[in-house]
Design a protein around this motif. Sequence first.
Motif, PDB file in Angstrom:
ATOM      1  N   ASP A 296      10.117  21.522 -22.083  1.00  0.00           N
ATOM      2  CA  ASP A 296      10.768  22.207 -22.294  1.00  0.00           C
ATOM      3  C   ASP A 296      12.774  22.010 -22.542  1.00  0.00           C
ATOM      4  O   ASP A 296      13.520  22.358 -22.683  1.00  0.00           O
ATOM      5  CB  ASP A 296      11.189  23.031 -20.735  1.00  0.00           C
ATOM      6  N   ASN A 297      12.497  20.566 -22.367  1.00  0.00           N
ATOM      7  CA  ASN A 297      13.864  19.605 -23.097  1.00  0.00           C
ATOM      8  C   ASN A 297      15.459  20.114 -21.178  1.00  0.00           C
ATOM      9  O   ASN A 297      15.836  19.160 -21.698  1.00  0.00           O
ATOM     10  CB  ASN A 297      14.809  20.530 -23.940  1.00  0.00           C
ATOM     11  N   TYR A 298      14.336  20.448 -20.417  1.00  0.00           N
ATOM     12  CA  TYR A 298      15.502  20.005 -18.906  1.00  0.00           C
ATOM     13  C   TYR A 298      15.676  18.332 -18.673  1.00  0.00           C
ATOM     14  O   TYR A 298      16.863  18.382 -18.119  1.00  0.00           O
ATOM     15  CB  TYR A 298      14.940  20.841 -17.915  1.00  0.00           C
ATOM     16  N   PHE A 299      14.641  17.930 -18.586  1.00  0.00           N
ATOM     17  CA  PHE A 299      14.569  16.540 -18.493  1.00  0.00           C
ATOM     18  C   PHE A 299      14.358  15.581 -19.898  1.00  0.00           C
ATOM     19  O   PHE A 299      13.643  15.728 -20.472  1.00  0.00           O
ATOM     20  CB  PHE A 299      13.987  16.566 -16.631  1.00  0.00           C
ATOM     21  N   LEU A 300      15.145  14.647 -19.176  1.00  0.00           N
ATOM     22  CA  LEU A 300      15.003  13.087 -19.740  1.00  0.00           C
ATOM     23  C   LEU A 300      14.453  11.986 -18.338  1.00  0.00           C
ATOM     24  O   LEU A 300      14.995  11.891 -17.874  1.00  0.00           O
ATOM     25  CB  LEU A 300      16.026  12.449 -20.649  1.00  0.00           C
ATOM     26  N   ALA A 301      12.466  11.631 -19.086  1.00  0.00           N
ATOM     27  CA  ALA A 301      12.754  10.074 -17.988  1.00  0.00           C
ATOM     28  C   ALA A 301      12.783   8.685 -19.190  1.00  0.00           C
ATOM     29  O   ALA A 301      12.342   8.487 -20.041  1.00  0.00           O
ATOM     30  CB  ALA A 301      11.439  10.214 -18.013  1.00  0.00           C
ATOM     31  N   THR A 302      13.894   7.826 -18.094  1.00  0.00           N
ATOM     32  CA  THR A 302      13.955   6.472 -19.347  1.00  0.00           C
ATOM     33  C   THR A 302      13.494   5.290 -17.173  1.00  0.00           C
ATOM     34  O   THR A 302      13.541   5.848 -16.952  1.00  0.00           O
ATOM     35  CB  THR A 302      15.554   6.492 -19.468  1.00  0.00           C
ATOM     36  N   ARG A 303      13.525   4.567 -18.496  1.00  0.00           N
ATOM     37  CA  ARG A 303      12.735   3.489 -18.098  1.00  0.00           C
ATOM     38  C   ARG A 303      13.960   2.245 -18.432  1.00  0.00           C
ATOM     39  O   ARG A 303      14.019   1.971 -19.854  1.00  0.00           O
ATOM     40  CB  ARG A 303      11.608   2.385 -17.938  1.00  0.00           C
ATOM     41  N   SER A 304      14.789   1.399 -17.862  1.00  0.00           N
ATOM     42  CA  SER A 304      15.588  -0.019 -17.774  1.00  0.00           C
ATOM     43  C   SER A 304      14.420  -0.570 -17.638  1.00  0.00           C
ATOM     44  O   SER A 304      14.009  -1.455 -16.552  1.00  0.00           O
ATOM     45  CB  SER A 304      16.742   0.380 -17.154  1.00  0.00           C
ATOM     46  N   ASP A 305      14.710  -2.343 -18.765  1.00  0.00           N
ATOM     47  CA  ASP A 305      13.968  -2.951 -18.595  1.00  0.00           C
ATOM     48  C   ASP A 305      14.799  -4.023 -17.720  1.00  0.00           C
ATOM     49  O   ASP A 305      14.417  -5.497 -17.137  1.00  0.00           O
ATOM     50  CB  ASP A 305      13.914  -3.737 -19.865  1.00  0.00           C
ATOM     51  N   SER A 306      16.039  -3.646 -16.732  1.00  0.00           N
ATOM     52  CA  SER A 306      16.850  -4.319 -16.076  1.00  0.00           C
ATOM     53  C   SER A 306      15.981  -4.089 -14.962  1.00  0.00           C
ATOM     54  O   SER A 306      17.148  -4.026 -13.702  1.00  0.00           O
ATOM     55  CB  SER A 306      18.293  -5.146 -16.325  1.00  0.00           C
ATOM     56  N   VAL A 307      15.789  -2.577 -15.037  1.00  0.00           N
ATOM     57  CA  VAL A 307      15.875  -2.497 -14.122  1.00  0.00           C
ATOM     58  C   VAL A 307      14.091  -1.731 -13.700  1.00  0.00           C
ATOM     59  O   VAL A 307      13.800  -0.655 -13.914  1.00  0.00           O
ATOM     60  CB  VAL A 307      16.135  -1.465 -13.264  1.00  0.00           C
ATOM     61  N   PRO A 308      13.040  -3.084 -14.028  1.00  0.00           N
ATOM     62  CA  PRO A 308      11.517  -2.062 -14.120  1.00  0.00           C
ATOM     63  C   PRO A 308      10.536  -1.609 -13.665  1.00  0.00           C
ATOM     64  O   PRO A 308       9.694  -0.584 -14.005  1.00  0.00           O
ATOM     65  CB  PRO A 308      11.077  -3.703 -14.505  1.00  0.00           C
ATOM     66  N   ASN A 309      11.442  -1.554 -12.343  1.00  0.00           N
ATOM     67  CA  ASN A 309      10.243  -0.541 -10.379  1.00  0.00           C
ATOM     68  C   ASN A 309      10.345   0.748 -10.400  1.00  0.00           C
ATOM     69  O   ASN A 309      10.058   1.652  -9.928  1.00  0.00           O
ATOM     70  CB  ASN A 309      10.788  -1.583  -9.329  1.00  0.00           C
TER      71      ASN A 309
END
Length: 415
Positions: A296-309
């Motif tokens: 629905d384009n309300y949220f974006l999920a991301t993962r930073s490789d410097s904070v892998p957990n």
Amino acid sequence: MNFSEVFKLSSLLCKFSPDGKYLASCVQYRLVIRDVNTLQILQLYTCLDQIQHIEWSADSLFILCAMYKRGLVQVWSLEQPEWHCRIDEGSAGLVASCWSPDGRHILNTTEFHLRITVWSLCTKSVSYIKYPKACQQGIAFTRDGRYMALAERRDCKDHVSVFVCSDWQLLRHFDTETQDLAGIEWAPNGCVLAVWDTCLEVRILNHVTWKMITEFGHPATVNNPKIVVYKEAEKNPRLALGRLAFPPPRAAAGPASTAESKYEIASAPVSLQTLKPVADRANPRIGVGALAFSPDNYFLATRSDSVPNAVWIWDIQKLRLFVVLEQLSPVRAFQWDPQQPRLALCTGGSRVYLWSPAGCVSVQVPGEGDFQVLSLCWHFSGDSLALLSKDHFCLCFLETEERVGTAFGRPGDHT
């Protein structure tokens, strides 16, 4: 939630068909097609070597199996099981294979990215496209399937060519202002083509002016008390002292078999586990390694490789950080439910995790042994989820949204 029995699997090759009727999985050189509802085997195809890649055609009538080591692609028909097609790239080799949107052409990329060969299943004609660039996402089709954009590398400079998919003729060609083009993607309406350079922090652009609206940073400390931070914690079941046995039984000896997992809500400020990039290694993992918008384009999920957990979930309407999920182990994969804002993720352990605006839940995958979830994929209906381990897979069937809400730990529940 309910779980299916466990089935054999090789190389994490397991995919739902686009129409949702079938589930394809590979066991070495065998391709198994199952009915999604009954999980009964409908077709069993035998390939000439171990399968390294599978892909459904857009209409779910064909499926290709690529054997890169042999330079071979075999295509199978769901409607006519006795029919099949074999494509041999010979000495040119093979490093990638994919369908065109019409499901009747196959694009093979040869070794060293010397060219792309376009094979027609209908006319058996062959077309050649030169100079494809070896990058993360170098081919992109418009949603209507009329045009293909291709990232190219010529004379040490990045270029993009646009082809007409009906006859694979060149329509446009232009260079880009990138130093090392990493990928291309069409806008949903097919009017704009986005080209991006090597990995950066997450930036949100205005699709009319293409000016930067905001930039999402991934700091090691979350100070804002309005941001909910869920921390995964292990909880060992309480043992009655009068019933302790020595030595403990083997089933209870390992931490994986006795430890339960749950989410706890941390109070600000929250310090997240960080990982310093290895500077003396080629292509160190830095920046944002994965991102995905909710349906629905309300949220974006991301993962930073410097904070892998950690998985960061951003509110796109308000352009702010909404939730952070910090796991006990590095996040291997995450994927949005295609029908609603619900995120599934895995960390290589025997649990699968789900987040929705209602809260979080950690679910142990049942069964004998330690089923380590390395990847996952949703059925397009959002009713089931395929969980993939190194040698097996199973399906997780989800309850309706009303019943799931009671199982989630809500932001107000400090448990």
